[in-house]
Design a protein around this motif. Structure first.
Motif, PDB file in Angstrom:
ATOM      1  N   SER A  81       0.779  -1.189   0.023  1.00  0.00           N
ATOM      2  CA  SER A  81      -0.072  -0.179   0.159  1.00  0.00           C
ATOM      3  C   SER A  81       0.949   1.052  -0.195  1.00  0.00           C
ATOM      4  CB  SER A  81      -1.155  -0.103   1.259  1.00  0.00           C
ATOM      5  OG  SER A  81      -0.260   0.326   2.129  1.00  0.00           O
ATOM      6  N   ASN A 103      -2.609  -2.182  -3.383  1.00  0.00           N
ATOM      7  CA  ASN A 103      -3.585  -1.159  -2.476  1.00  0.00           C
ATOM      8  C   ASN A 103      -2.229   0.029  -2.990  1.00  0.00           C
ATOM      9  OD1 ASN A 103      -6.063  -2.286  -1.516  1.00  0.00           O
ATOM     10  ND2 ASN A 103      -4.425  -3.758  -0.270  1.00  0.00           N
ATOM     11  N   HIS A 127      -4.729   1.629  -7.466  1.00  0.00           N
ATOM     12  CA  HIS A 127      -5.172   2.393  -6.679  1.00  0.00           C
ATOM     13  C   HIS A 127      -4.268   3.677  -7.434  1.00  0.00           C
ATOM     14  CE1 HIS A 127      -7.888   1.478  -3.737  1.00  0.00           C
ATOM     15  NE2 HIS A 127      -6.977   0.228  -3.621  1.00  0.00           N
TER      16      HIS A 127
END
Length: 190
Positions: A81, A103, A127
């Motif tokens: 992430s 992510n 993302h």
């Protein structure tokens, strides 16, 4: 002839020693980059086995090596992430990078332009946001590009057409706009 052969043998031996040292140095540098990646991505449990003392990184499932040098990273669904750091391109022989189903936030990672041998890039299901860069053709060796299921916006840059090696381009589930050149029909008919 015997004198030439005797003289060549030490040179050959030195060349082999130097190559072995260079290979070892490259291996150590690549291992260090992997350790920095793990730390940058906040030590995801999925790559807990990436340790300085663990066996050869060429034996790790996520790593592909050719001639004992990293050519591929496949980190699919690893709960990453954090952004992609610029030092990833210190893996000088990296040709395949697969980071799908993570992510990873941010704009298109133009830092990958420094990965000069990159042929396969999968950034799908992350993302990423914003426009696809106008200079995406800086990834001139790409044969496969998947940036589907992100949030890239705007138009698809014309420079995609300059990716002469590109065989597969996947853009699904992005709110990008397809622009087609308009033709002035009155001028064309005159």
């Amino acid at each position: 002839m015997l004198k030439i052969a005797t003289f060549s043998l030490p040179i050959l031996f030195c060349a082999l020693l130097f190559r072995g040292h260079a290979d070892s140095q490259l291996y150590d540098e690549e291992h260090e980059v992997l350790m920095k990646l793990k730390q940058h991505w906040r030590n995801p449990p999925s790559i807990a086995h990436w340790t300085p003392s663990n066996s050869s990184h060429c034996n790790w499932l996520e790593i592909t090596c050719t001639s004992n040098s990293i050519t591929g990273l496949s980190l699919i669904n690893m709960s990453i992430s954090e952004t992609i750091p610029s030092f990833i391109c210190e893996l000088k022989n990296l040709t395949d990078l697969d980071l799908q189903y993570n992510n990873i936030p941010g704009n298109f990672p133009i830092i990958l332009y420094d990965c000069s041998k990159l042929e396969y890039l999968d950034l799908s299901q992350n993302h990423f946001v914003g426009p696809i860069p106008q200079d995406i053709d800086s990834l001139s060796q790409l044969r496969f590009l998947n940036i589907g299921a992100n949030n890239f916006t705007g138009g698809i840059p014309a420079s995609v057409g300059n990716l002469t090696e590109l065989k597969v381009l996947q853009l699904y589930q992005n709110p990008v706009q397809w622009f087609f050149p308009t033709r002035n029909w009155q001028s064309a008919q005159s």
